[in-house]
Design a protein around this motif. Structure first.
Motif, PDB file in Angstrom:
ATOM      1  N   LEU A  54       0.829  -1.212   0.000  1.00 28.03           N
ATOM      2  CA  LEU A  54       0.000   0.000   0.000  1.00 28.03           C
ATOM      3  C   LEU A  54       0.863   1.262   0.000  1.00 28.03           C
ATOM      4  CD1 LEU A  54      -2.806  -1.052   2.505  1.00 28.03           C
ATOM      5  CD2 LEU A  54      -2.994  -0.776   0.033  1.00 28.03           C
ATOM      6  N   ARG A  55       1.931   1.228   0.779  1.00 27.38           N
ATOM      7  CA  ARG A  55       2.845   2.370   0.782  1.00 27.38           C
ATOM      8  C   ARG A  55       3.481   2.545  -0.586  1.00 27.38           C
ATOM      9  NH1 ARG A  55       5.684   0.827   6.528  1.00 27.38           N
ATOM     10  NH2 ARG A  55       4.223   1.915   7.908  1.00 27.38           N
ATOM     11  N   GLU A  57       2.302   1.876  -3.467  1.00 24.79           N
ATOM     12  CA  GLU A  57       1.372   2.421  -4.452  1.00 24.79           C
ATOM     13  C   GLU A  57       0.980   3.866  -4.153  1.00 24.79           C
ATOM     14  OE1 GLU A  57      -0.385   1.343  -7.509  1.00 24.79           O
ATOM     15  OE2 GLU A  57       1.628   0.514  -7.336  1.00 24.79           O
ATOM     16  N   PHE A  58       0.650   4.151  -2.900  1.00 24.37           N
ATOM     17  CA  PHE A  58       0.079   5.452  -2.578  1.00 24.37           C
ATOM     18  C   PHE A  58       1.096   6.528  -2.209  1.00 24.37           C
ATOM     19  CE2 PHE A  58      -3.560   2.627  -1.929  1.00 24.37           C
ATOM     20  CZ  PHE A  58      -4.515   3.297  -2.685  1.00 24.37           C
ATOM     21  N   GLU A  59       2.251   6.122  -1.663  1.00 26.79           N
ATOM     22  CA  GLU A  59       3.222   7.142  -1.278  1.00 26.79           C
ATOM     23  C   GLU A  59       3.975   7.686  -2.477  1.00 26.79           C
ATOM     24  OE1 GLU A  59       5.805   5.833   1.801  1.00 26.79           O
ATOM     25  OE2 GLU A  59       4.257   5.937   3.352  1.00 26.79           O
ATOM     26  N   ASP A  61       2.651   8.341  -5.451  1.00 28.67           N
ATOM     27  CA  ASP A  61       1.797   9.365  -6.055  1.00 28.67           C
ATOM     28  C   ASP A  61       0.401   9.228  -5.440  1.00 28.67           C
ATOM     29  OD1 ASP A  61       0.535  11.222  -7.557  1.00 28.67           O
ATOM     30  OD2 ASP A  61       0.997  10.347  -9.502  1.00 28.67           O
ATOM     31  N   PRO A  62       0.159   9.855  -4.305  1.00 25.96           N
ATOM     32  CA  PRO A  62      -1.091   9.693  -3.567  1.00 25.96           C
ATOM     33  C   PRO A  62      -2.336  10.022  -4.378  1.00 25.96           C
ATOM     34  CG  PRO A  62       0.531  10.838  -2.219  1.00 25.96           C
ATOM     35  CD  PRO A  62       1.081  10.767  -3.607  1.00 25.96           C
ATOM     36  N   SER A  64      -2.755   9.648  -7.702  1.00 27.63           N
ATOM     37  CA  SER A  64      -2.790   9.038  -9.036  1.00 27.63           C
ATOM     38  C   SER A  64      -4.117   8.357  -9.341  1.00 27.63           C
ATOM     39  CB  SER A  64      -1.653   8.018  -9.179  1.00 27.63           C
ATOM     40  OG  SER A  64      -1.809   6.968  -8.243  1.00 27.63           O
ATOM     41  N   TYR A  65      -4.774   7.812  -8.323  1.00 24.73           N
ATOM     42  CA  TYR A  65      -6.018   7.094  -8.577  1.00 24.73           C
ATOM     43  C   TYR A  65      -7.223   8.025  -8.662  1.00 24.73           C
ATOM     44  CZ  TYR A  65      -3.639   2.676  -7.907  1.00 24.73           C
ATOM     45  OH  TYR A  65      -2.803   1.614  -8.064  1.00 24.73           O
TER      46      TYR A  65
END
Length: 216
Positions: A54-55, A57-59, A61-62, A64-65
């Motif tokens: 999770l880090r 993916e989200f850290e 580019d928070p 991006s989704y």
């Protein structure tokens, strides 16, 4: 109880060349919280958890989704090697379950790879430990009795269980039968210890033998 008797096997592994997205799909589909990362020869090089992924993916580019252009395949995913933990705490399959408990408590880890001769053969997780504790005394008794009935030398033993502690009762039994019964009882999930309380037997039968491996 030994680690090999409670671990989850066969182990699900993640190739080191995979992306974080691929690893996320694998852990989600297999309903697991962590997995060993292996190289091309199957040797463990790290471990990756849900939080690591999770880090990853989200850290990076928070937001991006949240953008229309952030469609599957539109941006390269971070690699598993970039987010995994390389310094892995492991345990041998012949170790006592209490070693895993101590490792999880002191290190704060949720899953521990289990090794045999340097190879990963399973995973011991908090969920596995919870499964052991969830076994009630009545179920443990039934499982021990069923296991004892599988051997002609231990069919005469009776069993009582309290808080996971198994007490074996036998009349006119010898040391060999007692030792086999003890070993069999220890293999049953949920057994915290074994007490031999027989009558009419020789040797040291009747001793309380909690934890650890059977004496030679």
């Amino acid at each position: 109880m030994l680690v090999r008797e409670m671990m989850t096997a066969p182990v699900v592994t993640v190739p080191r060349t995979w992306s974080v997205k691929q690893a996320i799909h694998l852990l989600y589909e297999q309903d697991i919280t962590a997995a060993p990362v292996v190289d091309e020869k199957g040797r463990m090089v790290g471990i990756v958890s849900e939080m690591d992924l999770l880090r990853g993916e989200f850290e990076t580019d928070p937001g991006s989704y949240l953008r229309p252009e952030a469609l599957p395949g539109s941006q390269p995913s971070v690699g598993v090697e970039e987010v995994m933990t390389s310094n892995v705490r492991t345990v041998q399959e012949q170790a006592d379950v209490l070693d895993v408990v101590d490792l999880m408590i002191t290190m704060g880890v949720k899953s521990v790879p289990v090794l045999r001769d340097g190879d990963v053969v399973g995973m011991a997780s908090r969920r596995d430990l919870m499964g052991i504790l969830a076994h009630g005394d009545e179920r443990i008794r039934d499982d021990v009795l069923a296991a004892l009935r599988d051997s002609l030398e231990t069919t005469s033993w009776q069993v009582t269980v309290r808080d996971g502690l198994v007490e074996l009762h036998g009349a006119d039994v010898d040391d060999r039968s007692a030792r086999i019964a003890e070993i069999i009882a220890r293999t049953v999930p949920g057994v915290a210890g074994v007490v031999l309380a027989s009558s009419g037997a020789s040797g040291d039968i009747g001793a309380s033998l909690k934890g650890g491996s059977p004496r030679p």
